[in-house]
Enzyme design. Structure first.
Site, PDB file in Angstrom:
ATOM      1  N   HIS B  81      42.535  35.346  33.201  1.00 15.16           N
ATOM      2  CA  HIS B  81      41.183  35.541  32.698  1.00 15.16           C
ATOM      3  C   HIS B  81      40.968  36.969  32.231  1.00 15.16           C
ATOM      4  CE1 HIS B  81      36.719  34.607  33.007  1.00 15.16           C
ATOM      5  NE2 HIS B  81      36.715  35.914  32.899  1.00 15.16           N
ATOM      6  N   GLU B  82      41.353  37.916  33.073  1.00 13.19           N
ATOM      7  CA  GLU B  82      41.121  39.318  32.699  1.00 13.19           C
ATOM      8  C   GLU B  82      42.022  39.754  31.561  1.00 13.19           C
ATOM      9  OE1 GLU B  82      38.506  40.539  33.722  1.00 13.19           O
ATOM     10  OE2 GLU B  82      38.124  39.138  35.350  1.00 13.19           O
ATOM     11  N   HIS B  85      40.368  39.005  28.332  1.00 13.55           N
ATOM     12  CA  HIS B  85      39.411  40.047  27.939  1.00 13.55           C
ATOM     13  C   HIS B  85      40.141  41.246  27.363  1.00 13.55           C
ATOM     14  CE1 HIS B  85      36.035  37.943  29.451  1.00 13.55           C
ATOM     15  NE2 HIS B  85      36.237  38.170  30.726  1.00 13.55           N
TER      16      HIS B  85
END
Lengths: 99, 174
Positions: B81-82, B85
């Site tokens: 997820h990170e 980003h």
């Protein structure tokens, strides 16, 4: 060919799998169409084994269509021309972080 | 006794080595000019509340909340997820703070989850958030970079990783 022929077969098998059908239906509301992968596999083999010009053309067209479909949207943000300048800076040169 | 920081570091290493999602993102970031160095771009820390992690734009660092991540599968998800980003930050001008459309796009493009993430991160009304998510949904949900597809499961992720590694062959042959 753009991919190893076995890749097309594996993509086909994955496409028709129950799990993929479920996710596809959930996301798009339709069942996935998988026949193209099978066609691509056959064309790939024809190209490799019999050097068929028609098979080659068919496969290349199929892949180009795939690429075109993916580019078919307006991006939400502006793409960078270069990566961010501060990505590699060592940590003690960055702004102080909150704890 | 293993400290939570030590456990976090171990799980992070394992995620980077074994998760096909993470491996693909790391490789894509490398190709985009943002090579990820574990000691520089990841930090295991204690966090407030139940947050699992975050991407700090100011320091270009992914924070992992060592007190809230206890299982490898969770670590794999947070890292992925990170990294998404970070990847979006690497390839585009994402205005994290002022542009809610950008924020909506970088969060998971399943409407419900995007909605909850925006509400959690920014204090705006539910209708406003819904409107924004709807507007960007069509555009964002077609932007599959760097996966080339929506990776619903690890098979998708493996295939996406394989395609990514063979992209030179693919592009020259088209």
């Amino acid at each position: 060919p753009p991919r190893a022929c076995d890749n097309y077969w594996e993509e086909f098998k994955h496409c028709v799998s129950w799990g993929n059908g479920f996710h596809h239906y959930y996301t798009y509301g339709t069942v996935p169409s998988c026949q193209q992968w099978k066609n691509d596999y056959n064309d790939c083999r024809e190209w490799e084994e019999r050097r068929s010009a028609e098979a080659k053309e068919a496969l290349l067209k199929s892949e180009r269509d795939r690429v075109a479909e993916q580019g078919n949207f307006t991006p939400v943000w502006e793409l960078r021309k270069e990566p961010p300048g501060d990505w590699h800076l060592p940590l003690n040169q960055e702004k102080p972080q909150d704890s | 006794m293993f400290t939570s920081q030590f456990k976090c570091e171990i799980m992070l290493k394992l995620a980077m080595q074994t998760s096909p999602y993470a491996k693909l993102l790391l490789s894509a970031m490398n190709s985009s000019g943002c090579k990820v160095i574990r000691d520089r771009h990841f930090a295991c820390e204690d966090c407030d509340g139940s947050v699992s992690g975050g991407f700090d734009v100011a320091s270009s660092q992914i924070v992992l909340c060592q007190n809230n991540i206890h299982q490898q599968s969770h670590m794999n998800r947070v890292v992925t997820h990170e990294l998404i980003h970070a990847f979006d930050h690497c390839r585009a001008h994402v205005d994290w703070f002022n542009n809610l459309r950008h924020l909506a796009c970088s969060e998971e493009c399943v409407r419900g989850r995007a909605l909850r993430s925006i509400l959690a991160v920014r204090k705006i009304s539910a209708e406003e958030a819904q409107k924004i998510v709807d507007e960007v949904f069509d555009s964002c949900s077609n932007d599959h970079a760097p996966f080339g597809r929506i990776p619903h499961g690890s098979k998708d992720a493996e295939f996406a990783y394989r395609d990514h590694e063979s992209r030179d062959r693919y592009n020259t042959n088209l």
